[in-house]
Write a protein that holds these residues in place. Structure first.
Motif, PDB file in Angstrom:
ATOM      1  N   TRP A  55      -4.911   4.798   5.354  1.00  0.00           N
ATOM      2  CA  TRP A  55      -3.636   4.998   4.929  1.00  0.00           C
ATOM      3  C   TRP A  55      -3.312   5.399   3.542  1.00  0.00           C
ATOM      4  N   ARG A  71       5.753   1.150   1.212  1.00  0.00           N
ATOM      5  CA  ARG A  71       4.872   0.957   2.332  1.00  0.00           C
ATOM      6  C   ARG A  71       3.639   2.114   2.290  1.00  0.00           C
ATOM      7  N   VAL A  73       1.533   4.650   4.834  1.00  0.00           N
ATOM      8  CA  VAL A  73       1.785   5.373   6.068  1.00  0.00           C
ATOM      9  C   VAL A  73       0.504   6.176   6.631  1.00  0.00           C
ATOM     10  N   THR A  75       0.286   9.043  10.099  1.00  0.00           N
ATOM     11  CA  THR A  75       0.790   9.563  11.435  1.00  0.00           C
ATOM     12  C   THR A  75      -0.384  10.141  12.362  1.00  0.00           C
ATOM     13  N   CYS A 112       3.202   2.368  10.041  1.00  0.00           N
ATOM     14  CA  CYS A 112       3.434   1.736   8.585  1.00  0.00           C
ATOM     15  C   CYS A 112       2.860   0.714   8.454  1.00  0.00           C
ATOM     16  N   TYR A 114       3.069  -2.723   5.985  1.00  0.00           N
ATOM     17  CA  TYR A 114       3.970  -3.411   5.029  1.00  0.00           C
ATOM     18  C   TYR A 114       3.125  -4.701   4.577  1.00  0.00           C
ATOM     19  N   ASP A 119       7.458  -4.755   0.740  1.00  0.00           N
ATOM     20  CA  ASP A 119       7.481  -3.521   1.465  1.00  0.00           C
ATOM     21  C   ASP A 119       8.660  -3.497   2.117  1.00  0.00           C
ATOM     22  N   VAL A 121      11.725  -0.493   4.618  1.00  0.00           N
ATOM     23  CA  VAL A 121      12.315   0.692   4.740  1.00  0.00           C
ATOM     24  C   VAL A 121      13.705   0.591   4.824  1.00  0.00           C
TER      25      VAL A 121
END
Length: 207
Positions: A55, A71, A73, A75, A112, A114, A119, A121
């Motif tokens: 993270w 938050r 993140v 990928t 993501c 939270y 937190d 989006v």
């Protein structure tokens, strides 16, 4: 990293092959599919993601200052091994189910974290890349505490069509058709919430 999340007493998730998926048609050629308790072994997947995903916190420019993204993140890009075999199976099952409509496989997995109700989006569509011009799909697997995914048309004159889907532990939500171009979605802040992880499967060049 450790979190305070009350796991389920029994893992009641079914398998992707038999989970019931219900579709809601939206305006402008958009749609949303929802399947409850879709991901098997959701407790173990959640714990593994908390522990093993690298993270990172991001910062971005907003008006005249740089702020923290609310938050954590990470990928997983094409070719990267996913952190839990259930997610690999989930991606393959999603590709098998939706490829006739989508025309291609799901390739990336954005995660993501939270951490609590602070937190969030903001309103957006995944319109970086082909999502700005082409119909596409984003499949979200939700893990942890329930949070509400809010959706509304981009056209301000159609805002009475707005609605929300509560995403529970192991639930699946798929946004398809023109949804990324003609609708927006958000996960707003709430007064109180436990930790939640969202895993978003996307095709190539959709962000």
């Amino acid at each position: 990293m450790s979190v305070d999340f009350q796991s389920s007493l029994f893992d009641t998730a079914t398998t992707p092959e038999v989970a019931r998926i219900e579709r809601r048609a939206l305006s402008s050629g958009a749609w949303v599919d929802v399947a409850r308790n879709w991901l098997a072994d959701a407790d173990d997947v959640f714990a593994t993601l908390v522990r093993d995903v690298p993270w990172r916190a991001e910062r971005r420019a907003m008006y005249d200052r740089v702020v923290d993204v609310p938050r954590l993140v990470y990928t997983y890009m094409i070719g990267e091994e996913l952190p839990h075999p259930r997610l690999t199976t989930a991606r393959d099952e999603l590709t098998a189910r939706y490829r006739p409509e989508l025309g291609e496989p799901f390739r990336t997995a954005g995660c993501c974290f939270y951490r609590d109700g602070r937190d969030s989006v903001a309103w957006h569509g995944d319109t970086i890349g082909r999502g700005s011009t082409d119909d596409t799909m984003v499949a979200i697997v939700s893990l942890g505490d329930p949070r509400r995914l809010h959706l509304r048309p981009r056209d301000p004159e159609r805002r009475e069509e707005a609605f929300a889907v509560e995403m529970g532990h192991g639930d699946l939500v798929v946004m398809g058709g023109s949804c990324q171009r003609t609708w927006e979605h958000a996960v707003p802040k709430v007064a109180s919430a436990g930790p939640r992880i969202s895993v978003q499967f996307r095709p190539l060049n959709v962000f």
